[in-house]
Design a protein around this motif. Structure first.
Motif, PDB file in Angstrom:
ATOM      1  N   LEU A 142      54.085  44.412  35.396  1.00 10.03           N
ATOM      2  CA  LEU A 142      54.912  43.954  36.513  1.00 10.03           C
ATOM      3  C   LEU A 142      55.576  45.131  37.226  1.00 10.03           C
ATOM      4  O   LEU A 142      55.657  45.142  38.452  1.00 10.03           O
ATOM      5  N   HIS A 143      56.029  46.117  36.463  1.00 15.49           N
ATOM      6  CA  HIS A 143      56.623  47.317  37.073  1.00 15.49           C
ATOM      7  C   HIS A 143      55.616  47.974  38.014  1.00 15.49           C
ATOM      8  O   HIS A 143      55.958  48.320  39.159  1.00 15.49           O
ATOM      9  N   LEU A 144      54.390  48.157  37.544  1.00 11.59           N
ATOM     10  CA  LEU A 144      53.362  48.810  38.362  1.00 11.59           C
ATOM     11  C   LEU A 144      52.973  47.959  39.566  1.00 11.59           C
ATOM     12  O   LEU A 144      52.845  48.470  40.679  1.00 11.59           O
ATOM     13  N   ALA A 145      52.785  46.674  39.359  1.00 12.23           N
ATOM     14  CA  ALA A 145      52.350  45.788  40.450  1.00 12.23           C
ATOM     15  C   ALA A 145      53.417  45.689  41.537  1.00 12.23           C
ATOM     16  O   ALA A 145      53.112  45.797  42.728  1.00 12.23           O
ATOM     17  N   ILE A 146      54.654  45.493  41.124  1.00 11.75           N
ATOM     18  CA  ILE A 146      55.750  45.412  42.098  1.00 11.75           C
ATOM     19  C   ILE A 146      55.900  46.757  42.803  1.00 11.75           C
ATOM     20  O   ILE A 146      56.043  46.816  44.035  1.00 11.75           O
ATOM     21  N   GLY A 147      55.825  47.825  42.045  1.00  8.92           N
ATOM     22  CA  GLY A 147      55.988  49.158  42.622  1.00  8.92           C
ATOM     23  C   GLY A 147      54.926  49.495  43.645  1.00  8.92           C
ATOM     24  O   GLY A 147      55.230  50.016  44.721  1.00  8.92           O
ATOM     25  N   ILE A 148      53.683  49.183  43.338  1.00  6.44           N
ATOM     26  CA  ILE A 148      52.620  49.544  44.279  1.00  6.44           C
ATOM     27  C   ILE A 148      52.674  48.677  45.529  1.00  6.44           C
ATOM     28  O   ILE A 148      52.454  49.168  46.644  1.00  6.44           O
ATOM     29  N   PHE A 150      40.819  45.540  37.149  1.00  7.54           N
ATOM     30  CA  PHE A 150      41.418  46.148  38.339  1.00  7.54           C
ATOM     31  C   PHE A 150      41.364  45.187  39.522  1.00  7.54           C
ATOM     32  O   PHE A 150      42.330  45.061  40.278  1.00  7.54           O
ATOM     33  N   ASP A 151      40.236  44.509  39.696  1.00  3.11           N
ATOM     34  CA  ASP A 151      40.101  43.565  40.809  1.00  3.11           C
ATOM     35  C   ASP A 151      41.105  42.429  40.705  1.00  3.11           C
ATOM     36  O   ASP A 151      41.756  42.066  41.690  1.00  3.11           O
ATOM     37  N   LEU A 152      41.221  41.845  39.513  1.00  2.00           N
ATOM     38  CA  LEU A 152      42.153  40.733  39.324  1.00  2.00           C
ATOM     39  C   LEU A 152      43.598  41.171  39.495  1.00  2.00           C
ATOM     40  O   LEU A 152      44.421  40.440  40.037  1.00  2.00           O
ATOM     41  N   TRP A 203      49.649  38.899  37.099  1.00  2.00           N
ATOM     42  CA  TRP A 203      49.693  38.929  35.632  1.00  2.00           C
ATOM     43  C   TRP A 203      49.043  37.667  35.070  1.00  2.00           C
ATOM     44  O   TRP A 203      48.285  37.740  34.089  1.00  2.00           O
ATOM     45  N   ASP A 204      49.326  36.522  35.673  1.00  2.00           N
ATOM     46  CA  ASP A 204      48.742  35.258  35.187  1.00  2.00           C
ATOM     47  C   ASP A 204      47.217  35.304  35.231  1.00  2.00           C
ATOM     48  O   ASP A 204      46.554  34.688  34.398  1.00  2.00           O
TER      49      ASP A 204
END
Length: 197
Positions: A83-89, A158-160, A192-193
């Motif tokens: 979540l940190h990485l996804a939100i950050g990017i 990576f795609d998901l 994440w889901d």
């Protein structure tokens, strides 16, 4: 003007022109003009336009890596790190739209195809861009070992994980949607889901 200043001007001009007009719409003469330097100046800093394009991409990846690693804690659960990485990017992309556009064009070009293949399959020397990719690869590898994410090949993970983020960032930049912090967190949770077992 210092030597490094001209290099920075050339990188910024390349970023602006490629993000707006694509690689073919950014000939060396236009890059030099945009940077306010003589046409031959490019070749004092870069062997060719191809080298300039790849070096700019590596620099942008380094900036993203630095931003993502701020506050990243390797001892947190897989979900929290993801979540940190996804939100950050996603936040980085929507606040740095020129960089996002450049990276997207790079990834969808012959430059990016080879680069992404090498990074995903581990066929390249270490660099900032590779370390950025390694952060995700390490996270996914650990998630696979702990059986907390789906057992899928790395490119599919990576795609998901990041395909939706790229699409959402593009839609925000184009003005189709407006993202706020709450929506960004929901998007990261949805990614994440798609990964979790």
């Amino acid at each position: 003007m210092a030597r490094d200043d001209k290099r920075e001007l050339l990188l910024q001009a390349t970023l602006e022109l490629v993000a707006t007009h694509g690689f073919h719409g950014a000939p060396c003469a236009a890059i030099a003009e945009q940077a306010g330097v003589a046409a031959g100046t490019i070749y004092r800093y870069f062997e060719s336009k191809d080298v300039l394009i790849v070096e700019l991409y590596a620099e942008l990846e380094g900036r993203i890596t630095t931003a993502l690693m701020s506050g990243y804690k390797a001892n947190q659960p897989i979900r929290d790190r993801f979540l940190h990485l996804a939100i950050g990017i996603l936040k980085y992309f929507i606040t740095h739209s020129l960089e996002f556009k450049y990276i997207e064009q790079f990834h969808n070009s012959p430059y990016g195809t080879a680069h992404r293949r090498d990074n995903l399959l581990g066929n390249t020397e270490s660099s900032d861009a590779v370390r950025k990719c390694d952060i995700y690869k390490q996270l996914f590898t650990e998630g696979l070992e702990l059986q907390v994410i789906k057992n899928l090949p790395m490119p599919l993970l990576f795609d998901l994980a990041f395909g939706p983020i790229v699409s959402v960032a593009r839609n925000h930049i184009l003005g189709f949607i407006r993202l706020d912090d709450a929506l960004i967190e929901q998007i990261a949770e949805a990614c994440w889901d798609s990964l979790k077992r």
